[in-house]
Design an enzyme around this catalytic site. Structure first.
Site, short mmCIF file in Angstrom:
data_model
loop_
_atom_site.label_atom_id
_atom_site.label_comp_id
_atom_site.label_asym_id
_atom_site.label_seq_id
_atom_site.Cartn_x
_atom_site.Cartn_y
_atom_site.Cartn_z
N TYR A 32 0.76 -1.16 -0.02
CA TYR A 32 -0.13 -0.06 0.11
C TYR A 32 0.99 1.32 0.11
CZ TYR A 32 -4.54 1.88 0.33
OH TYR A 32 -5.82 2.65 -0.16
N HIS A 37 7.28 5.29 1.52
CA HIS A 37 7.94 4.20 0.91
C HIS A 37 8.92 4.41 -0.26
CE1 HIS A 37 4.06 2.15 2.74
NE2 HIS A 37 5.22 1.68 3.37
N LYS A 149 10.27 7.10 10.27
CA LYS A 149 8.94 7.05 10.93
C LYS A 149 8.99 5.93 12.05
CE LYS A 149 4.37 6.76 10.68
NZ LYS A 149 3.88 5.52 10.36
N SER A 185 1.45 7.25 6.21
CA SER A 185 1.26 6.07 6.73
C SER A 185 0.13 5.21 6.08
CB SER A 185 1.10 5.99 8.16
OG SER A 185 0.46 4.72 8.57
P1 AMP Z 1 5.56 -0.37 6.39
O1 AMP Z 1 5.05 -0.80 4.87
O2 AMP Z 1 4.56 0.54 7.04
O3 AMP Z 1 5.99 -1.44 7.05
O4 AMP Z 1 6.81 0.38 5.96
C1 AMP Z 1 8.05 0.09 5.23
C2 AMP Z 1 9.17 0.96 5.43
O5 AMP Z 1 8.60 2.25 5.04
C3 AMP Z 1 9.50 0.96 6.76
O6 AMP Z 1 10.91 1.17 6.99
C4 AMP Z 1 9.08 2.21 7.23
O7 AMP Z 1 9.62 3.20 8.26
C5 AMP Z 1 8.92 3.38 5.91
N1 AMP Z 1 8.19 4.43 5.89
C6 AMP Z 1 6.86 4.24 6.42
N2 AMP Z 1 6.19 5.33 6.35
C7 AMP Z 1 7.10 6.42 6.24
C8 AMP Z 1 7.21 7.81 6.11
N3 AMP Z 1 6.07 8.59 6.09
N4 AMP Z 1 8.48 8.17 5.79
C9 AMP Z 1 9.55 7.52 5.57
N5 AMP Z 1 9.65 6.37 5.58
C10 AMP Z 1 8.15 5.60 5.85
#
Ligand code: AMP
Length: 281
Positions: A32, A37, A149, A185
């Site tokens: 998503y 990302h 984050k 997010s």
């Molecule tokens: P997730 O899909 O939420 O598990 O996130 C995957 C990666 O993207 C993780 O390393 C998160 O820390 C990073 N990430 C998620 N949201 C953000 C954001 N707003 N800014 C920077 N990195 C992010």
């Protein structure tokens, strides 16, 4: 962009790339995809010859009453966005591919996993460390990219990589925010219109704390109280925690000195949002 859902096929392809001397960057995600990302993918594409993005909603990091079933998913859109941003490979394993019948091995980064988010999500970081360790073994990247984050996740992973002597460079990347300051997010889509309107109070309260520190405030209690009051005055939310901790140890500090992390988790309705700011005092 090549897409693999089988570990062996991905490894065969990457071994071929490595044999040609290509460097590999890994961006683990739960999909998503949003600009947060994409900033990691961009960074990896700039640093490496081959960028691998994994999209896997990892069941072992969700507690029994959490949102595993309803976690937002849109693989076709993810493929499009990742490719446009410079990804070369997408890895989309099934839960059975990652955790086949009889799976028994988990990684616990002791201490660090029980603090902050670990208090209310006791198995979360065990699941994160396990899946990231597996992905690092599967992909064997030169570098792996994570967002600030999820600051605690970054600390846990850095510790695991040092403790297990994994030969990968962990690269932390800055938080990408909406224009009004809300940290991007995948879970922001859960917010009602009213909650979305109030959610920027989190970043505003962190910025207020930063200004207080810049004006000379050093007492963690005073800063925490001010943040809690600002959040509660703006919105009927349930604050999970507001904590001021050492950036690397995640141990609470009384007086701010050195690199500190102000981290918070707050529930808007059923949606739990996290945010943080790192300060050099
Ligand atoms: P997730 O899909 O939420 O598990 O996130 C995957 C990666 O993207 C993780 O390393 C998160 O820390 C990073 N990430 C998620 N949201 C953000 C954001 N707003 N800014 C920077 N990195 C992010």
């Amino acid at each position: 962009m090549r897409i693999f859902d089988k570990i062996e096929e991905l490894q065969e392809y990457l071994a071929f790339q490595q044999a040609k001397g290509k460097s590999i960057g890994l961006v683990p995600t739960m999909g998503y995809l949003h600009e947060g990302h994409l900033s990691l993918i961009e960074r990896s594409a700039a640093d490496n010859d081959v960028t691998v993005v994994s999209v896997f909603v990892n069941p072992t990091q969700f507690g029994p009453s959490e949102d595993l079933e309803t976690y937002p998913r849109d693989l076709e859109r993810d493929k499009r966005l990742a490719e446009q941003t410079g990804a070369d490979v997408m890895f989309t394993p099934s839960p059975e591919e990652m955790y086949p019948d009889g799976y028994r091995t988990y990684i616990t980064v002791e201490g660090l996993s029980g603090m902050l988010c670990g208090k209310t999500r006791p198995i979360h970081f065990r699941g994160v460390a396990t899946v990231v360790c597996k992905l690092l073994h599967i992909v064997s990247p030169d570098r792996a990219y994570f967002g600030q984050k999820d600051a605690q996740q970054l600390v846990v992973i850095r510790r695991m990589v040092r403790d297990l002597n994994l030969s990968v460079k962990i690269v932390g990347c800055p938080i990408v925010r909406e224009a009004d300051g809300l940290a991007k997010s995948s879970r922001n889509v859960y917010l009602t219109e009213g909650e979305r309107h109030r959610a920027p109070i989190l970043y505003q309260s962190l910025c207020m704390a930063q200004q207080m520190v810049e004006a000379g405030e050093r007492k963690a209690d005073t800063l925490r109280d001010a943040i809690v009051e600002k959040i509660q005055s703006a919105s009927p939310t349930r604050i999970d925690y507001v904590e001021i901790v050492g950036s690397d140890t995640l141990e609470p500090v009384t007086l701010l000195a050195g690199r500190v992390l102000i981290a918070l988790a707050v529930k808007f309705g059923n949606t739990r949002l996290i945010d943080n700011i790192e300060l050099e005092v």
